[in-house]
Enzyme design. Sequence first.
Site, PDB file in Angstrom:
ATOM      1  N   ASP A 109      -7.658 -24.736  25.180  1.00  0.00           N
ATOM      2  CA  ASP A 109      -6.824 -24.948  26.366  1.00  0.00           C
ATOM      3  C   ASP A 109      -7.184 -26.276  27.038  1.00  0.00           C
ATOM      4  O   ASP A 109      -6.322 -26.969  27.581  1.00  0.00           O
ATOM      5  CB  ASP A 109      -7.027 -23.781  27.340  1.00  0.00           C
ATOM      6  CG  ASP A 109      -5.855 -23.565  28.277  1.00  0.00           C
ATOM      7  OD1 ASP A 109      -4.907 -24.374  28.233  1.00  0.00           O
ATOM      8  OD2 ASP A 109      -5.879 -22.606  29.054  1.00  0.00           O
ATOM      9  N   CYS A 149      -1.879 -27.192  30.983  1.00  0.00           N
ATOM     10  CA  CYS A 149      -0.957 -26.751  29.943  1.00  0.00           C
ATOM     11  C   CYS A 149       0.100 -27.820  29.772  1.00  0.00           C
ATOM     12  O   CYS A 149       0.761 -28.200  30.740  1.00  0.00           O
ATOM     13  CB  CYS A 149      -0.313 -25.417  30.303  1.00  0.00           C
ATOM     14  SG  CYS A 149       0.842 -24.876  29.021  1.00  0.00           S
TER      15      CYS A 149
HETATM   16  P1  HMG Z   1      10.471 -24.427  16.728  1.00  0.00           P
HETATM   17  O1  HMG Z   1      10.813 -25.872  16.758  1.00  0.00           O
HETATM   18  O2  HMG Z   1      11.450 -23.440  17.303  1.00  0.00           O
HETATM   19  O3  HMG Z   1      10.044 -24.022  15.247  1.00  0.00           O
HETATM   20  O4  HMG Z   1       9.087 -24.253  17.475  1.00  0.00           O
HETATM   21  P2  HMG Z   1      10.861 -23.395  14.063  1.00  0.00           P
HETATM   22  O5  HMG Z   1      10.415 -22.000  13.871  1.00  0.00           O
HETATM   23  O6  HMG Z   1      12.337 -23.655  14.260  1.00  0.00           O
HETATM   24  O7  HMG Z   1      10.357 -24.285  12.843  1.00  0.00           O
HETATM   25  C1  HMG Z   1      10.629 -25.699  12.810  1.00  0.00           C
HETATM   26  C2  HMG Z   1       9.680 -26.406  11.848  1.00  0.00           C
HETATM   27  O8  HMG Z   1       8.346 -26.275  12.318  1.00  0.00           O
HETATM   28  C3  HMG Z   1       9.669 -25.809  10.446  1.00  0.00           C
HETATM   29  O9  HMG Z   1       9.457 -26.904   9.549  1.00  0.00           O
HETATM   30  C4  HMG Z   1       8.477 -24.927  10.434  1.00  0.00           C
HETATM   31  O10 HMG Z   1       7.887 -24.739   9.163  1.00  0.00           O
HETATM   32  C5  HMG Z   1       7.516 -25.717  11.308  1.00  0.00           C
HETATM   33  P3  HMG Z   1      10.645 -27.489   8.664  1.00  0.00           P
HETATM   34  O11 HMG Z   1      11.096 -26.318   7.852  1.00  0.00           O
HETATM   35  O12 HMG Z   1      11.673 -27.963   9.636  1.00  0.00           O
HETATM   36  O13 HMG Z   1       9.959 -28.582   7.896  1.00  0.00           O
HETATM   37  N1  HMG Z   1       6.531 -24.825  11.950  1.00  0.00           N
HETATM   38  C6  HMG Z   1       5.200 -24.953  11.890  1.00  0.00           C
HETATM   39  N2  HMG Z   1       4.404 -25.875  11.329  1.00  0.00           N
HETATM   40  C7  HMG Z   1       3.073 -25.675  11.439  1.00  0.00           C
HETATM   41  N3  HMG Z   1       2.529 -24.655  12.113  1.00  0.00           N
HETATM   42  C8  HMG Z   1       3.291 -23.730  12.687  1.00  0.00           C
HETATM   43  C9  HMG Z   1       4.678 -23.867  12.599  1.00  0.00           C
HETATM   44  N4  HMG Z   1       5.701 -23.140  13.078  1.00  0.00           N
HETATM   45  C10 HMG Z   1       6.836 -23.727  12.671  1.00  0.00           C
HETATM   46  N5  HMG Z   1       2.721 -22.700  13.348  1.00  0.00           N
HETATM   47  C11 HMG Z   1       7.004 -23.071  17.764  1.00  0.00           C
HETATM   48  C12 HMG Z   1       8.513 -22.968  17.660  1.00  0.00           C
HETATM   49  C13 HMG Z   1       6.483 -21.739  18.236  1.00  0.00           C
HETATM   50  C14 HMG Z   1       6.458 -23.402  16.374  1.00  0.00           C
HETATM   51  C15 HMG Z   1       6.660 -24.220  18.746  1.00  0.00           C
HETATM   52  O14 HMG Z   1       7.332 -23.981  19.929  1.00  0.00           O
HETATM   53  C16 HMG Z   1       5.194 -24.333  19.027  1.00  0.00           C
HETATM   54  O15 HMG Z   1       4.393 -24.690  18.162  1.00  0.00           O
HETATM   55  N6  HMG Z   1       4.772 -24.058  20.289  1.00  0.00           N
HETATM   56  C17 HMG Z   1       3.374 -24.095  20.663  1.00  0.00           C
HETATM   57  C18 HMG Z   1       3.211 -24.513  22.108  1.00  0.00           C
HETATM   58  C19 HMG Z   1       1.764 -24.440  22.506  1.00  0.00           C
HETATM   59  O16 HMG Z   1       0.856 -24.445  21.699  1.00  0.00           O
HETATM   60  N7  HMG Z   1       1.526 -24.366  23.828  1.00  0.00           N
HETATM   61  C20 HMG Z   1       0.216 -24.303  24.380  1.00  0.00           C
HETATM   62  C21 HMG Z   1      -0.454 -22.952  24.205  1.00  0.00           C
HETATM   63  S1  HMG Z   1       0.051 -21.704  25.397  1.00  0.00           S
HETATM   64  C22 HMG Z   1      -1.000 -21.951  26.722  1.00  0.00           C
HETATM   65  O17 HMG Z   1      -1.714 -22.906  26.759  1.00  0.00           O
HETATM   66  C23 HMG Z   1      -1.067 -20.913  27.799  1.00  0.00           C
HETATM   67  C24 HMG Z   1      -2.371 -20.118  27.747  1.00  0.00           C
HETATM   68  O18 HMG Z   1      -3.507 -20.960  27.929  1.00  0.00           O
HETATM   69  C25 HMG Z   1      -2.392 -19.046  28.861  1.00  0.00           C
HETATM   70  C26 HMG Z   1      -1.961 -19.566  30.230  1.00  0.00           C
HETATM   71  O19 HMG Z   1      -2.642 -20.435  30.820  1.00  0.00           O
HETATM   72  O20 HMG Z   1      -0.915 -19.090  30.685  1.00  0.00           O
HETATM   73  C27 HMG Z   1      -2.538 -19.402  26.414  1.00  0.00           C
HETATM   74 MG    MG Z   2      -4.286 -21.742  30.061  1.00  0.00          MG
END
Ligand code: HMG
Ligand code: MG
Length: 318
Positions: A30, A258
């Site tokens: 994070d 974030c």
């Molecule tokens: P999307 O663009 O909708 O993905 O993103 P998709 O499912 O349409 O796939 C598009 C392309 O991405 C595909 O490739 C997939 O294979 C690839 P293509 O076929 O076009 O070549 N792909 C991936 N590649 C590698 N690893 C993967 C992956 N998934 C798809 N895992 C997605 C949807 C969920 C992937 C995107 O929105 C994402 O990665 N989001 C992550 C955001 C994030 O990490 N945010 C921070 C963490 S949350 C947080 O910090 C809060 C927390 O601390 C608690 C709090 O404080 O509240 C936990």
């Molecule tokens: Mg957090």
Amino acid sequence: MTTPELGLPMTVPAEGLPSRVRIHEVGARDGLQNEKATVPTEVKAEFVRRLAEAGLGTIEATSFVHPKWVPQLADAEQLFPLVRDLGDLSGTALPVLVPNERGLDRALALGATRIAVFASATESFARANLNRTVDEAFAMFEPVVARARAERAHVRGYLSMCFGDPWEGPVPVPQVVRACRALLDMGCDELSLGDTIGVATPGHVRRLLAELAGQGVPTDVVGVHFHDTYGQALANTLAALEQGVTTVDASAGGLGGCPYAKSATGNLATEDLVWMLTGLGIDTGVDLDRLIATSVWMAEQLGRPSPSRTVRALSHKE
Ligand code: HMG
Ligand code: MG
């Protein structure tokens, strides 16, 4: 009451609090996901190792998300093998974030045994963080959780925006309870209630935890994840401990925020948490001196001072 050592508070236990708290350390994930500069992989690995040496038993190592969404953690494949042996060496748990089956495949292929999915209580943040509606995100997590459990992996279910949302304002408690239920029904072993933008206050924390308990959610599966935007993170933590919570997320040196919630500033600093818990006589297993040395070192790598009050106070002592 016990006499303080140099650099530790006097211990004065308070009634009705747990004797031990498990700190879920999120600095390497994070914290670093929100840094403008991308930290070299070897530095991240050393950070995780130093945190383990400081006594942190659960260290969230990285995220197997889309590298374009969080470029700071795009080296997950390189990093995880560098720290994986900590599990065998010191029993350190190394959870990693996975949003979908692609992420799960990547994590399992490297031997991860603890994963975390991350849901949102609000539609706006689900869209910003996951490119999905709330329900679509749950549908995305369902096969992830099922497969992870079939592989005997431990599953944490984060829920973001449990108190307020930058686009939608205050978040109704029943909406949060429903989402928590959904994560548990799906098979998550534990929850982490995220105050992603740091707007919670202690009464709100008590209300949500009481409502969850009233709806049959066992408090021992509930962790809390506070951000310190308005200086409430420690007060909120104390309120949660009073309600029986024993798992608290924190970030070494107060790193973090974030990337998809602009108003989210740093997480609760692990050092500030350890200072308070030590003063209350609550065991954490953490060596505060070693932890502070780690955060000072990390701040040097990042080229800016740690925002943690405790790090500042104790790293300037003669
Ligand atoms: P999307 O663009 O909708 O993905 O993103 P998709 O499912 O349409 O796939 C598009 C392309 O991405 C595909 O490739 C997939 O294979 C690839 P293509 O076929 O076009 O070549 N792909 C991936 N590649 C590698 N690893 C993967 C992956 N998934 C798809 N895992 C997605 C949807 C969920 C992937 C995107 O929105 C994402 O990665 N989001 C992550 C955001 C994030 O990490 N945010 C921070 C963490 S949350 C947080 O910090 C809060 C927390 O601390 C608690 C709090 O404080 O509240 C936990
Ligand atoms: Mg957090």
